[in-house]
Write an enzyme that holds these catalytic residues in place. Sequence first.
Site, short mmCIF file in Angstrom:
data_model
loop_
_atom_site.label_atom_id
_atom_site.label_comp_id
_atom_site.label_asym_id
_atom_site.label_seq_id
_atom_site.Cartn_x
_atom_site.Cartn_y
_atom_site.Cartn_z
N GLU A 1 0.58 -6.25 2.05
CA GLU A 1 0.94 -4.92 1.56
C GLU A 1 -0.01 -3.84 2.12
OE1 GLU A 1 3.59 -3.77 -0.10
OE2 GLU A 1 2.68 -1.80 0.15
N THR B 1 8.07 -0.43 1.94
CA THR B 1 8.16 -1.89 1.97
C THR B 1 9.58 -2.35 2.29
OG1 THR B 1 6.40 -2.21 0.36
CG2 THR B 1 7.96 -4.00 0.59
N HIS C 1 -2.12 -2.16 -2.73
CA HIS C 1 -1.16 -1.05 -2.76
C HIS C 1 -1.88 0.14 -3.37
CE1 HIS C 1 2.32 1.37 -3.84
NE2 HIS C 1 3.10 0.55 -3.14
N ASP D 1 3.12 -4.15 6.34
CA ASP D 1 4.42 -3.47 6.25
C ASP D 1 4.38 -2.02 6.72
OD1 ASP D 1 2.96 -2.83 3.94
OD2 ASP D 1 4.73 -2.78 2.64
N HIS D 2 3.27 -1.34 6.45
CA HIS D 2 3.16 0.08 6.81
C HIS D 2 1.74 0.53 6.55
CE1 HIS D 2 3.33 0.70 2.50
NE2 HIS D 2 4.47 -0.01 2.47
C1 GP9 Z 1 7.01 -2.91 -4.86
C2 GP9 Z 1 6.23 -3.11 -3.63
C3 GP9 Z 1 5.69 -1.80 -3.11
O1 GP9 Z 1 7.71 -3.97 -5.34
O2 GP9 Z 1 6.90 -3.88 -2.71
O3 GP9 Z 1 6.57 -1.06 -2.36
P1 GP9 Z 1 6.09 0.22 -1.51
O4 GP9 Z 1 5.67 1.28 -2.48
O5 GP9 Z 1 4.94 -0.20 -0.64
O6 GP9 Z 1 7.26 0.59 -0.70
MN MN Z 2 4.61 -1.52 0.96
#
Ligand code: GP9
Ligand code: MN
Length: 715
Positions: free
Chosen positions: A261, A310, A427, A487-488
């Site tokens: 993440e 995500t 996150h 992911d980003h």
């Molecule tokens: C939430 C998690 C976060 O379930 O995958 O998503 P994001 O805020 O990074 O798009």
């Molecule tokens: Mn994410």
Amino acid sequence: MNLKNKLNFVNTRIGFYILLLALFWVKSIFAYFVDFQGLGLESAFQYFILFLNPLASSMLLFGIALYIRGRRSSYITMMVIFTLLTMLLFSNVTYYREFSDFITVNTMLGSAKVASGLGESAVRLLRPYDLFYWIDIIVLIVLLAMKKIKMVETPVKGRFALAISALSVMLFSANLSLAEMDRPELLKRTFSHDYIVKYLSIPVYTIYDGVKTYQSDQVRAQASPTDLNGVQAYINEHFAPADQKMFGIDKRKNVIYIHLESFQQFLLDYKLKDENGVEHVVTPFLNSIYHSKDTVAFDNYFHQVAAGKTSDAETLYENSFFGLAQGPLFTQLGSTNTFQAAPNILQQTQGYTSAVFHGNSGSFWNRNETYKSLGYNYFFDSSYYELNKDNSFQYGLHDKSFFGQSVQYLEHLQQPFYAKFISVSNHYPYQQFTNEEGGFPLAKTSDETINGYFATANYLDRAVEEFFTYLKDSGLYNKSVIVLYGDHYGISNSRNKDLAPLLGKDPTTWDSYDNAMLQRVPYMIHMPGYGKGFIDHTYGGQVDALPTLLHLLGVDTKKYLQLGQDLFSSKHQEIVAFRNGNVITPEFTILGEDVYDTKTGEKITNPTAEQQTKIQQARAAVKKQLAVSDQITNGDLLRFYNESGLKPIHTEDYVYQNAMQKMNGIEKELGDKSTSLFTTRGNKTSTDLFKTETYQELQGNEATNSSTVESSSDK
Ligand code: GP9
Ligand code: MN
């Protein structure tokens, strides 16, 4: 005020209107707290918005009846609206009990599907207290019939009705602004249905969903099978065949995706200095994977997500096409579009079983619906995990507990499997959690978000290490290819100037080029036993991941409509698209009108004719790739495409409840032929092989320290 006076008040049209408003408000609040317990309120401010939102919408809707002058028709209209809103609320209540989600307009329109989704009997979803939702309507009808409440002749003055409507609109605007203050881009990004309801109420959610559905239906309706011609022409011309040395080297291996993440490439090999100048390696374990001889890693690999964050990354990895230019594809098209995604391809061509593990509510990013369209057999969302306030936060279960609690399900999947683990602890807002899990120094900048980022990344690193140890000890490791990806970005562009000094850069000269360079994310393919690993400097992006992986698994991708190119292919073009049309190639970084030299970061103000041609070509290539992606997704073109040979998915066949029962059933049915880890271990669980303080504490086991030390020292 005595009863008579009260009744007198109700015996005016406006009084009756206020009574209905109050009743609907009470019912809504009751539903919020009793039935929709998953709304996850986090602050007093959110409570305030929650209490406000049923008023704003119902005031406006009931207000319609105030314009009607006729006695009976005005009262009947009010009662009809009241009943309809109650029906809407109540159907959401029952639906939520089964699906932990709210009903979409599409679901309402295809009610046969809902009925089948609800199983044999929707009756078991009813509760005795449900009478509460309906009793007022019955009482009101009786009181009106008995003339205890009188339908009065005197209409509400037009001006007054207008004033009420205006007030409702104002109240709704206030509601919306407060919501956007607490959750910026709420409507643009539509994180999950839960969020829209929590901030704006059920009726507004339904209207909003209806408008979105209508809009996408329009585009969809205009698309036709002939639109595929252009798409196929592009894909044929752009197709990059596999490198024969790599094709099929991981055939029939399990695929384990580890979603890191918000993890940016710069974290790898990074050392954070504490206040005494002592350096702390942030991700020692991931670094060891990065440099392993069994890993091919890409260090010029960029994320390509937009508002869906995500979920956009997931869209790219599962389909090799992009998310939408506006809003998340998962929530807007995930339930309705046809996909030919990785889980489906692997199941139908190679017999894989597929699963997603994620310790957040299943409705976030509309995953619970979209995963069905993608063909995922199982989705283990937060309902499969034990969450408490110590092991979780607003985005779900923390990573160590997450991996630890996942293995009880993983061991029952038939092999080969395609399994995705979506971590969350790293996150935003990157907060240190308990002492035992924290302990990594914070950075010392003026930005709290940056300061915590390294510590949460370190925690993720240790969680992934624990999972790897388990994979090795259980024997799954050697049968798997493990793909780790970021992911980003985790630190947004607006914060990068504060980050600059930590990267040895000068904040005063920091520019858009530097921001673009920071969009690199890890992409590491770890293949136990491979032995020829290296760090590949090829420029690529998330759209390229799926053809790359499928070729390793020995799946020919020629007949699928995928927009990326195998990163190992000699035909791979190093032109990376950002979702907003910006471009990165090894030579040029093209950001809007500005062009930079990718190697030096110098702005190119006077490009030569040759440079100009190359820049134009790169721009055009990206524009084309994004346009084709939008055509496929917005036009839902895969519904017309049958040359892939894949049988279409029927989403109603996918049910994510009672997975354990299902997996056990399959093991029993297959008997000796069952390939799950559990069966191959002689029906013995492997959960005890997972070593972590957090998980064993959760299991009530005190003797944990020695095993934890053991597991981390064998690296
Ligand atoms: C939430 C998690 C976060 O379930 O995958 O998503 P994001 O805020 O990074 O798009
Ligand atoms: Mn994410």
